[in-house]
Design a protein around this motif. Sequence first.
Motif, PDB file in Angstrom:
ATOM      1  N   LYS A  42     -16.022  59.361 134.834  1.00 28.05           N
ATOM      2  CA  LYS A  42     -14.631  58.460 134.983  1.00 28.05           C
ATOM      3  C   LYS A  42     -13.549  59.405 135.450  1.00 28.05           C
ATOM      4  CE  LYS A  42     -13.023  54.570 132.344  1.00 28.05           C
ATOM      5  NZ  LYS A  42     -13.228  53.846 131.174  1.00 28.05           N
ATOM      6  N   PHE A  45     -13.572  60.423 139.315  1.00 28.27           N
ATOM      7  CA  PHE A  45     -13.144  59.415 140.318  1.00 28.27           C
ATOM      8  C   PHE A  45     -11.818  59.595 140.877  1.00 28.27           C
ATOM      9  CE2 PHE A  45     -17.280  56.814 139.007  1.00 28.27           C
ATOM     10  CZ  PHE A  45     -17.580  56.441 140.148  1.00 28.27           C
ATOM     11  N   GLY A  50      -8.173  60.256 144.361  1.00 28.77           N
ATOM     12  CA  GLY A  50      -9.411  59.701 144.851  1.00 28.77           C
ATOM     13  C   GLY A  50     -10.171  60.235 145.945  1.00 28.77           C
ATOM     14  N   CYS A  52     -11.031  63.628 145.556  1.00 30.63           N
ATOM     15  CA  CYS A  52     -11.688  65.177 144.952  1.00 30.63           C
ATOM     16  C   CYS A  52     -11.656  66.445 145.547  1.00 30.63           C
ATOM     17  CB  CYS A  52     -13.167  64.560 144.548  1.00 30.63           C
ATOM     18  SG  CYS A  52     -14.077  65.859 143.661  1.00 30.63           S
ATOM     19  N   LYS A 111     -13.949  60.557 149.931  1.00 27.25           N
ATOM     20  CA  LYS A 111     -14.169  59.780 148.622  1.00 27.25           C
ATOM     21  C   LYS A 111     -14.698  60.574 147.543  1.00 27.25           C
ATOM     22  CE  LYS A 111     -15.489  55.927 151.608  1.00 27.25           C
ATOM     23  NZ  LYS A 111     -16.811  55.331 151.928  1.00 27.25           N
ATOM     24  N   SER A 112     -14.052  60.528 146.574  1.00 27.66           N
ATOM     25  CA  SER A 112     -14.220  60.890 145.113  1.00 27.66           C
ATOM     26  C   SER A 112     -15.738  60.271 144.589  1.00 27.66           C
ATOM     27  CB  SER A 112     -13.140  61.039 144.031  1.00 27.66           C
ATOM     28  OG  SER A 112     -12.873  59.858 143.786  1.00 27.66           O
ATOM     29  N   SER A 113     -15.851  59.253 145.201  1.00 30.98           N
ATOM     30  CA  SER A 113     -16.946  58.229 144.578  1.00 30.98           C
ATOM     31  C   SER A 113     -18.234  59.021 145.173  1.00 30.98           C
ATOM     32  CB  SER A 113     -16.851  56.994 145.002  1.00 30.98           C
ATOM     33  OG  SER A 113     -16.604  56.669 146.313  1.00 30.98           O
ATOM     34  N   ASP A 114     -18.347  59.442 146.371  1.00 36.23           N
ATOM     35  CA  ASP A 114     -19.336  60.169 146.924  1.00 36.23           C
ATOM     36  C   ASP A 114     -19.854  61.402 146.019  1.00 36.23           C
ATOM     37  OD1 ASP A 114     -19.473  58.485 148.839  1.00 36.23           O
ATOM     38  OD2 ASP A 114     -18.879  59.643 150.431  1.00 36.23           O
ATOM     39  N   VAL A 116     -19.306  61.711 142.801  1.00 35.12           N
ATOM     40  CA  VAL A 116     -19.841  61.031 141.397  1.00 35.12           C
ATOM     41  C   VAL A 116     -21.180  60.640 141.806  1.00 35.12           C
ATOM     42  CG1 VAL A 116     -19.716  59.555 139.559  1.00 35.12           C
ATOM     43  CG2 VAL A 116     -17.616  60.639 140.834  1.00 35.12           C
ATOM     44  N   ASN A 117     -21.501  59.840 142.862  1.00 34.84           N
ATOM     45  CA  ASN A 117     -22.788  59.430 143.323  1.00 34.84           C
ATOM     46  C   ASN A 117     -23.701  60.358 143.360  1.00 34.84           C
ATOM     47  OD1 ASN A 117     -21.768  56.626 142.684  1.00 34.84           O
ATOM     48  ND2 ASN A 117     -21.416  56.327 144.746  1.00 34.84           N
TER      49      ASN A 117
END
Length: 414
Positions: A42, A45, A50, A52, A111-114, A116-117
Amino acid sequence: MKKHKSDLVVVGAGAAGLFASIHATELGLKVLTLEKNEYAGKKLFITGKGRCNVTNDSDIGNFINQIYPNGKFLYPAFKNFFVDEVISFFEKQNVPLELERGGRYFPKSNKSSDIVNALVNRCKSLKINILYNSKVINILSENNEIFGLEYESNNTKFQVETKKIILCTGGKSYPLTGSTGDGYNFAQKLGHTIIDPKPSLVSLICKDNFFENIDNLTLKNIKANLMIDNKICKCEFGELEIQGKILLGPVILTLSRWAVEALEKKQKVDIVIDFKPALDYEQLNKRLIKDFNENSKTKFENLLKLIIPIKLIPVFIKVLEIDKNKLANQLNSNERKKIIQQLKEFKISIFENSGFANAIITNGGINTKEINPQTMESKIIKGLFFAGEIIDLDAKTGGYNLQIAFSTGWLAAM
Ligand SMILES: Cc1cc2nc3c(=O)[nH]c(=O)nc-3n(C[C@H](O)[C@H](O)[C@H](O)COP(=O)(O)OP(=O)(O)OC[C@H]3O[C@@H](n4cnc5c(N)ncnc54)[C@H](O)[C@@H]3O)c2cc1C
């Protein structure tokens, strides 16, 4: 109470916990990862706004110098798993990193989501058992040795039998992301010393109302001195932001570590800004004389436009107590001296910091003297390991803090 068994339990699925879980599984252990949130990473992210900032292109020596209070503690962790290993890990997960100014690495996708994913997908491919909405409530030990833990999920209590636990519960900063300091309580109950956690990399609040009408102003290439009890204690160059009574931006975040410590000790804390660090007093005097001569019929208010950002003009007029309608050729040398002094030494008294809710990192945590740096194992409780922000280690911005989490997670797993 329902019971199960595992070789190793990792508590927390943040940056450190995910890396620890992955590496321990790669090494052949049966790992159970418990996360109290409904999903992993969490906090990851929201890192780097955003984007990272994953790590930094520094050598080990420079890395260690950016880390407080005891960067050397991390030498064995960095020797095992450092910047190149992080870059190659994410590359293997099809998330290439890109180098930016200041040695900062970000995912190419921004993208920080990349990030985390990539971590979550690696956990999935290794079939790691991550249980979400599962909050650890108690660590079980006997004769200074771990034998299990208890957690709560859907109002049901569970017990896990294990001889090894890695505590990766983070610090206290941004508690909405799940870092609420639970790990400190577990460790303290088991006999560990907790260095008092304080907000760090945090914005500072001014005592005076100088800037109350400035909603948002970014000052580039300034110098800021941190003064504690009227003595210069640290100096930073770069960018500073003003949002009303709040000071932030890289320069302030870096200085905040020492400002917060001094405020806690009830010391006097001031930030002194040099708006013209490239010019010394004499050069600035010459520059002002030239500007005033070339604009002799210009009102003082308009003259300031040549020297400072427009939003700061009302602030300077108020602080200098010079009539804004005075013409340049009416300003005397004393007034010029006063202007120079404010340009070089604009003093802002600091009242407090913006608290854990707004702090990027926690200064404090598990005392490094009680952790074996070669293994991350507790020197007090056999089978208890620590990784990430829970440890009393923190660094300035630039990707250093995530590298600490990754490297300590990796070493603890080993
Ligand atoms: C706004 C912001 C931006 C940042 N940007 C950067 C950046 O760009 N680069 C950088 O290097 N650093 C950055 N940081 C710092 C970085 O995010 C942290 O250093 C890092 O996330 C610490 O990792 P960790 O795994 O130790 O803790 P965390 O990431 O905080 O993870 C701890 C996990 O443990 C879980 N947990 C806690 N208690 C329990 C419990 N009792 N039971 C089960 N689970 C529990 C939490 O829910 C959480 O998921 C940023 C921080 C913030 C707040």
